[in-house]
Structure formats: C-alpha cells, structure tokens
Design a protein around this motif. Structure first.
Motif, PDB file in Angstrom:
ATOM      1  N   MET A  66       6.367  -2.288  -1.291  1.00 29.69           N
ATOM      2  CA  MET A  66       6.211  -2.600   0.291  1.00 29.69           C
ATOM      3  C   MET A  66       7.419  -3.714   0.858  1.00 29.69           C
ATOM      4  N   ASN A  67       7.492  -3.569   1.892  1.00 29.23           N
ATOM      5  CA  ASN A  67       8.554  -4.283   2.690  1.00 29.23           C
ATOM      6  C   ASN A  67       8.098  -5.607   3.393  1.00 29.23           C
ATOM      7  N   ALA A 113      10.397  -5.417  -0.990  1.00 26.29           N
ATOM      8  CA  ALA A 113      11.384  -5.550  -0.458  1.00 26.29           C
ATOM      9  C   ALA A 113      11.735  -6.065   0.725  1.00 26.29           C
ATOM     10  N   ARG A 114      12.476  -7.200   0.826  1.00 28.11           N
ATOM     11  CA  ARG A 114      12.751  -7.829   2.016  1.00 28.11           C
ATOM     12  C   ARG A 114      13.798  -7.199   2.996  1.00 28.11           C
ATOM     13  N   ILE A 209      14.881   1.562  10.846  1.00 24.42           N
ATOM     14  CA  ILE A 209      15.755   1.995   9.721  1.00 24.42           C
ATOM     15  C   ILE A 209      15.358   1.015   8.494  1.00 24.42           C
ATOM     16  N   GLU A 210      14.817  -0.128   8.608  1.00 22.64           N
ATOM     17  CA  GLU A 210      14.329  -0.726   7.412  1.00 22.64           C
ATOM     18  C   GLU A 210      13.814  -0.049   6.543  1.00 22.64           C
ATOM     19  N   CYS A 211      12.468   0.418   7.005  1.00 20.24           N
ATOM     20  CA  CYS A 211      11.689   1.213   6.197  1.00 20.24           C
ATOM     21  C   CYS A 211      12.136   2.402   5.329  1.00 20.24           C
ATOM     22  N   SER A 212      13.141   3.198   6.216  1.00 22.94           N
ATOM     23  CA  SER A 212      13.512   4.365   5.717  1.00 22.94           C
ATOM     24  C   SER A 212      14.624   3.864   4.417  1.00 22.94           C
ATOM     25  N   ALA A 213      15.286   2.938   4.970  1.00 19.46           N
ATOM     26  CA  ALA A 213      16.515   2.658   3.785  1.00 19.46           C
ATOM     27  C   ALA A 213      15.871   2.104   2.367  1.00 19.46           C
ATOM     28  N   MET A 214      14.783   1.293   2.778  1.00 23.33           N
ATOM     29  CA  MET A 214      14.354   0.463   1.383  1.00 23.33           C
ATOM     30  C   MET A 214      13.242   1.506   0.920  1.00 23.33           C
ATOM     31  N   GLU A 240      10.830   7.082  11.298  1.00 21.14           N
ATOM     32  CA  GLU A 240      11.260   7.038  10.039  1.00 21.14           C
ATOM     33  C   GLU A 240      11.533   8.400   9.435  1.00 21.14           C
ATOM     34  N   ILE A 241      10.379   9.395   9.828  1.00 21.42           N
ATOM     35  CA  ILE A 241      10.772  10.782   9.296  1.00 21.42           C
ATOM     36  C   ILE A 241      12.095  11.474   9.981  1.00 21.42           C
ATOM     37  N   ALA A 242      12.313  11.028  11.214  1.00 16.27           N
ATOM     38  CA  ALA A 242      13.352  11.730  11.778  1.00 16.27           C
ATOM     39  C   ALA A 242      14.750  11.354  11.143  1.00 16.27           C
ATOM     40  N   GLN A 243      14.840   9.790  11.018  1.00 11.81           N
ATOM     41  CA  GLN A 243      16.220   9.447  10.533  1.00 11.81           C
ATOM     42  C   GLN A 243      16.356   9.838   8.971  1.00 11.81           C
ATOM     43  N   SER A 244      15.104   9.766   8.287  1.00  7.56           N
ATOM     44  CA  SER A 244      15.454   9.840   6.671  1.00  7.56           C
ATOM     45  C   SER A 244      15.431  11.444   6.557  1.00  7.56           C
TER      46      SER A 244
END
Ligand code: AMP
Ligand code: ZN
Length: 492
Positions: A66-67, A113-114, A209-214, A240-244
C-alpha cells in the motif's frame, strides 16, 4: 476453496489465485495524507482487509503493498499555508491514519511505500517512457504521457474516449472525470514548492506515476491484483495501466477490484462535500471501534453503502449478541454428549459462511448463518439440549467468523482511550458525548469498590443502597451482572 472476485477489467467474476502459485501479490492505493481520513476512505481499506483475511482463511498467503501519497497539490498548498515542510505537515496525518487503521483492526499490509521515498524509481519510469516516445517534455519543464501512445486506453473503465483530443493536457491531480487528456508524469518545480533535483529536471512526481513505480518496485512488472475505491478507476487506474504497460509491454495487474462508495444521504462522503465523519469523531460520540468496523464491512464491497447512525446501532447490538453468546459458551458447563441438530447446524453455518465470502466477498450473506446458528444454540441451551460436543463444534465456527470480521474479542477500550487522549491534547473535549465522559470518569478500581460495596449492602439486607449503586453505575454506562458464579461488571 477459491475466491471468485469481480474483476473490473474483464467485467466478470474471475477466480483470484496467485499466478506464481505461492503468494497473492496485490497493490492497494493508499491514503493521501493531507488531513484526517473519513470513514468512506476506511470503508475501502476495511473491505480490502476482508479480502486479505479471507484469502488467508482459505490458505492463500498475500503480499500486499500500500502506498502513502505524501506529496500532492493539496499537501503542498496546505503545508505552505502552515509554513512548514511537507514532511512535517504529513507526519501528523500518517500517524493518525495508522491509529485509525489499528482502531478498526485493519491489518497492516506487508509493505507500506511512501511516494517521497521512491522518487528515483519514478524518474526511471519517466525516462523509460521518454525513450519509447510515449512521454514528452512541455515548455515549462513538466513531463506528460502521450495518450496516443497507448491505443488500449480506456480498457478498464470501458469509457468511450473517441472524442479524445490529441495533445490536450492536464496537470492538476484532480480534474473533470470524463475527459481523457495527456496527463502529467512529472511536474516542473514552481517557486517555493517542494521539489527534487533529478535527471529529468527539478520537480515532483505526478500522482499516477507514483503507484505504477511503487507497485512494480515491490511486486514486479505483472502482478495479481490491484485495488482501490471506485473513484480511482478513471483516470487514476487507467493512467497507471497506460504508463506501466507502455513501459513494460506486459499486462500490469491481472485483476482489478473497486470498492463502491460510502454515501451519506445518497451523496458520496467526501471532504469537499463537508458530509464526512472520522473514526475518532465517532469514537468520541461513544460508538465502539468494533461497531464501526462491523457496520462498514457488513454491506458487501460491490454495493454502495448509505451510512446512517442506525447502522452503527445495529452493529453495536450484533456485537453484543456475539460476545454474550461466546461468553455463554465459555462460562457454561455442558454435559458430555451431543445434539445432532446442533452438530448439523454448526457444519451448515460454517459452509454457508465460507461459500458466501468465496462468492465475491458477500459479507452480508456470510453473517446471516452465524446469527442463525447462535439463535439455534441459545434455544438448545435454554432447553437443556446442548452438550459439550456442541460447544466444541460451534467454537471453531466463531473462530472462522472472527478471522475475517474480528469483532468478537473485545478490544474496544484502547481506541476509545486514545481518541479521548487526542481530543484532550487538541482541545476537542467539546466533541465528546456526555455518556462517554461520564463513563470515563470512573476508573476500574472505583467500579470494583462500588461493586464490593453493593455486595456488602446486599448481605446486610440494605437493598436500597444496593439498588442505588446499581443505578449510579448504569448511568455511567457500567452494567452489573449477577450470576451463580458471582458478580461481573462491564462497560456498555
Ligand atoms: P484518498 O486519501 O482520497 O486518496 O482516498 C483513499 C481511498 O479511499 C481511495 O481508495 C479512495 O477511492 C477511497 N475513498 C474515497 N472516498 C470514499 C468514499 N466515500 N467511500 C469509499 N471509499 C472512498
Ligand atoms: Zn494509486
């Protein structure tokens, strides 16, 4: 047993199982720590808690990330107004968030994850997108995702995005829900704002981008399940889907779970609507943490829940019934033997309970057989038709129930005590209900002394004094129970 869970991506109930055959890798969007969370936010976290607890009950371990969004437009604005760094501003709300989490007995995810601690991973992802031609830098130094680079955009929310304007951009975290635009991956620093010096320039990450990266940092490029509230489906999860998927050419999450909203008077509970309640606010009104938990999970996640104080009162009564019954089983002495009808009822209740949860986490249907079983058992006990083996058959059913619902064991004193300490420290004692104040004015020792005095009064046949003590305690929310094993008291 397998959980069949509605999957927003496929639009149907799909079995939820770990792709690696070991642990279910799941990501849940966490809080934005700009203020105290409301019970709408906690409804989402509680339903995710139901999911992870049920998975464990059926033998599936989880790896749950969880972020915490500890940098965004609102945080930057509020901390600037308060004249303190964002880390100092958010610290208070992170602490409050986990206090409420604990009060509601929501299990901690395996990984928290912060956002501010994962800036290099986010920058690397933007660079990867730029290299693939899917990200571009605007005149002000901000980076955007080019929607045209991802033709499958919209596959999660199934929105018709044919009117999408190529190249139109959006840079705020909150915006009109129905328009698809190139969205900000990285925002160039503005004077006075918190920012990081990085290879893609000085700035700060966009929210998506935060959620994709973490998620990819801790779960890999493809993982089993992604969860969040229904408002996040578009555009957050779509983005998130598009970026990832543009960066990895692999499916991001296989399964998507969206918790429907908590409403008040038919409207979404939200800070911006001013119609919200906090966990600590309800504790100060005298509601127990367990009642808040039970009320918020009893309507299944796939249905919206119109919150009322009646629902809290119902939950309070239900918990009372569960606890009294468990106490009756624990304290009673039952003869050897069994009642075949109770044996059968226990088996049936346990099976129906598990089946209901396995069917898209239907918490409402899962509760029902447990209360039916309690009714049948109480009747059998009253009629002297209940035996030691019946108790032994029912206790594991209650244990299964509490493995997910977690309200029978009474751990309500501590959250209330903490909420009172918080109110006292913050000058909010005016929010505390008179009943709760009265109850708290009596220490356990003072109650013991009054109970002893009452017993002495009864022995010397001074029944007026004995009744007076009973009434005085009742006014302060303390109930005395006389039984053949002696006198017990409890706070209501
Ligand atoms: P936030 O702190 O606003 O980022 O939200 C944290 C989580 O709460 C997200 O998963 C949201 O979708 C969810 N959420 C926000 N409002 C509600 C509501 N009224 N009912 C249920 N979930 C909500
Ligand atoms: Zn997210």
């Amino acid at each position: 047993m397998t959980l069949r869970l509605f999957n927003t991506l496929t639009g149907q109930l799909d079995p939820l199982e770990p792709a690696d055959g070991k642990a279910l890798r799941m990501y849940a969007c966490g809080p934005t720590v700009y203020d105290y969370g409301h019970i709408g936010n906690f409804r989402t976290f509680l339903q995710i808690d139901v999911l992870r607890r049920f998975l464990r009950l059926i033998g599936t371990p989880v790896r749950h990330v969880m972020n915490i969004t500890d940098v965004d437009d609102k945080i930057i604005r509020n901390s600037a107004e308060a004249g303190i760094p964002i880390s100092e501003y958010t610290a208070r709300y992170v602490e409050a968030f986990f206090e409420d989490f604990e009060a509601l007995r929501i299990e901690r995810p395996e990984q928290i994850a912060r956002a501010t601690e994962h800036i290099p991973q986010m920058v690397a992802l933007v660079e990867k997108l730029a290299a693939a031609g899917a990200a571009y830098k605007a005149e002000d130094g901000s980076w955007y995702f080019r929607l045209a680079a991802f033709p499958e955009y919209g596959k999660l929310s199934k929105k018709d995005l044919s009117g999408m304007e190529d190249g139109a951009r959006v840079d705020v975290d909150e915006y009109e829900k129905d328009s698809a635009r190139d969205f900000a991956l990285w925002k160039a620093a503005k004077p006075g704002e918190t920012s990081w010096e990085t290879a893609i320039g000085r700035g700060r990450p966009g929210w998506h981008i935060e959620c994709s990266a973490m998620a990819m940092e801790y779960l890999g490029e493809s993982f089993d399940l992604h969860c969040g509230g229904e408002d996040l489906m578009f555009p957050h999860h779509e983005n998130e889907i598009a970026q990832s998927e543009t960066a990895t050419h692999k499916p991001f999450a296989r399964h998507w779970m969206h918790v429907r909203f908590l409403l008040v008077d038919g409207r979404k509970m939200a800070k911006s609507e001013g119609n919200f309640y906090t966990v600590r606010g309800l504790l100060l009104k005298g509601y127990k943490a367990s009642a808040i938990r039970l009320a918020l999970i009893s309507v299944p996640y796939h249905r919206q829940f119109n919150f009322t104080f009646d629902s809290l009162a119902d939950a309070t009564n239900a918990i009372e019934r569960l606890r009294t019954f468990r106490e009756r089983l624990a304290a009673g002495t039952f003869r050897a033997g069994e009642n075949p009808a109770i044996q059968e009822a226990a088996k049936k209740a346990q099976a129906e309970y598990r089946d209901a949860l396995a069917d898209d986490l239907n918490t409402a249907e899962a509760r029902a057989p447990i209360f039916e079983l309690i009714r049948a058992a109480n009747t059998a006990i009253d009629q002297g038709q209940f035996f030691a083996a019946d108790r032994d058959a029912i206790l594991p059913v209650l244990k299964d129930f509490d493995a997910v619902f977690d309200v029978i064991e009474d751990r309500d004193a501590e959250p209330t005590r903490r909420a009172l300490a918080w109110a006292e420290k913050g000058g909010r004692m005016g929010d505390v209900s008179p009943e709760l104040l009265a109850a708290q004015s009596l220490t356990d020792e003072a109650i013991d002394a009054l109970v002893a005095e009452r017993a002495a009064a009864k022995r010397s046949r001074n029944f007026d004094r004995a009744d007076q003590i009973r009434n005085e305690l009742a006014e302060k929310g303390v109930v005395i129970e006389d039984s053949k094993d002696g006198v017990r008291w409890k706070r209501k």
